[in-house]
Write an enzyme that holds these catalytic residues in place. Structure first.
Site, PDB file in Angstrom:
ATOM      1  N   ALA A  66      47.399  15.410  15.222  1.00 12.98           N
ATOM      2  CA  ALA A  66      48.310  16.344  14.573  1.00 12.98           C
ATOM      3  C   ALA A  66      47.748  17.755  14.716  1.00 12.98           C
ATOM      4  CB  ALA A  66      48.496  15.976  13.106  1.00 12.98           C
ATOM      5  N   GLU A 114      47.492   6.800  16.478  1.00 10.96           N
ATOM      6  CA  GLU A 114      48.493   6.208  15.583  1.00 10.96           C
ATOM      7  C   GLU A 114      49.833   6.041  16.291  1.00 10.96           C
ATOM      8  OE1 GLU A 114      47.127   7.785  11.216  1.00 10.96           O
ATOM      9  OE2 GLU A 114      47.599   9.291  12.738  1.00 10.96           O
TER      10      GLU A 114
END
Length: 260
Positions: A66, A114
């Site tokens: 992120a 993820e």
């Protein structure tokens, strides 16, 4: 929606999503995740797409995590909301009717690892690197890493990766079951497309029902899981593809599936 951070194309039943922020190593900011959500929701209802491939732009990174700059100023309420945005999109990817293949062409760290775990199958290039470095930033994995990584590689390996914040190479990822196959960088997309094309030649409804049964079964007890399997198995016998597939077998010819 006009996409600024992803590239999407469809060819021969294969929808390819490319995270396209190479200068940021394809890190996931809010704009990128929003575009990803939009394209995934379109794919979910598109009968022309039988298989989905997700990869990153360039040869360095699949998704490097992120966007830390964007995250760094968030308060607890904003942090929770951001985590739920990512979780919801990755769950939509996991629950797509179509099989999803991750073509991991470099760094798959944090949100990138993820994202790969939300896919059904993972192929990696030899230069790929995997990790959940969040604890080194004072946070936990937030886009499903504590749950999906554990289900993919087991508790021990997942805890070691998450607790240490360490990084592993593609061969170690293969050894622990995080990826299905490792190939040279130059051969990655060819290998992934070969796999995708193999899947598109099978009965689409049967493939999708198989995915649904696997995903449902992972999250419940075996008795409940096999009961659901019995239901989807029976449902297959209402399809034209079942009739075609079995007729073709008896007649010693290749089936012509229609997805009906």
């Amino acid at each position: 929606m006009d996409y600024q951070n992803i590239i999407y194309s469809v060819s021969d039943g294969i929808g390819t999503i490319t995270i396209n922020r190479p200068k940021a190593l394809n890190a996931l900011n809010l704009a990128t995740v929003t575009e990803l959500k939009d394209v995934v929701e379109k794919i979910a209802v598109d009968p022309a797409v039988q298989v989905v491939v997700i990869t990153g732009s360039g040869e360095k990174s699949f998704v490097a995590g992120a966007d830390i700059v964007e995250m760094s100023t968030k308060n607890p309420t904003e942090g929770r909301a951001w985590g739920m945005v990512g979780q919801n999109v990755f769950t939509e990817i996991e629950n797509l009717p179509q099989p999803v293949i991750a073509a991991i062409n470099g760094f798959a760290l944090g949100g990138g690892c993820e994202l790969s775990c939300a896919c059904d199958i993972r192929y990696a290039s030899e230069n790929a690197k995997f990790g959940q470095p969040e604890v080194g930033l004072g946070i936990t994995p937030g886009f499903g890493g504590t749950q999906r990584l554990t289900r993919v590689v087991g508790r021990g390996y997942a805890k070691e990766l998450i607790y240490t914040g360490g990084m592993i190479d593609a061969q170690e990822a293969l050894r622990i079951g995080l990826v299905n196959k490792v190939v040279p960088q130059s051969e990655l997309m060819d290998a992934v497309m070969k796999l995708a094309k193999t899947i598109t030649k099978k009965a689409p409804v049967a493939v999708q029902l198989s995915k649904a049964a696997i995903n449902r079964g992972i999250n419940c007890d075996v008795v409940t899981g096999i009961a659901y399997e019995a239901e989807v198995f029976g449902l297959c016998f209402s399809t034209a593809d079942q009739k075609e597939g079995m007729s073709a077998f008896v007649e010693k010819r290749k089936p012509a599936f229609t997805g009906k």
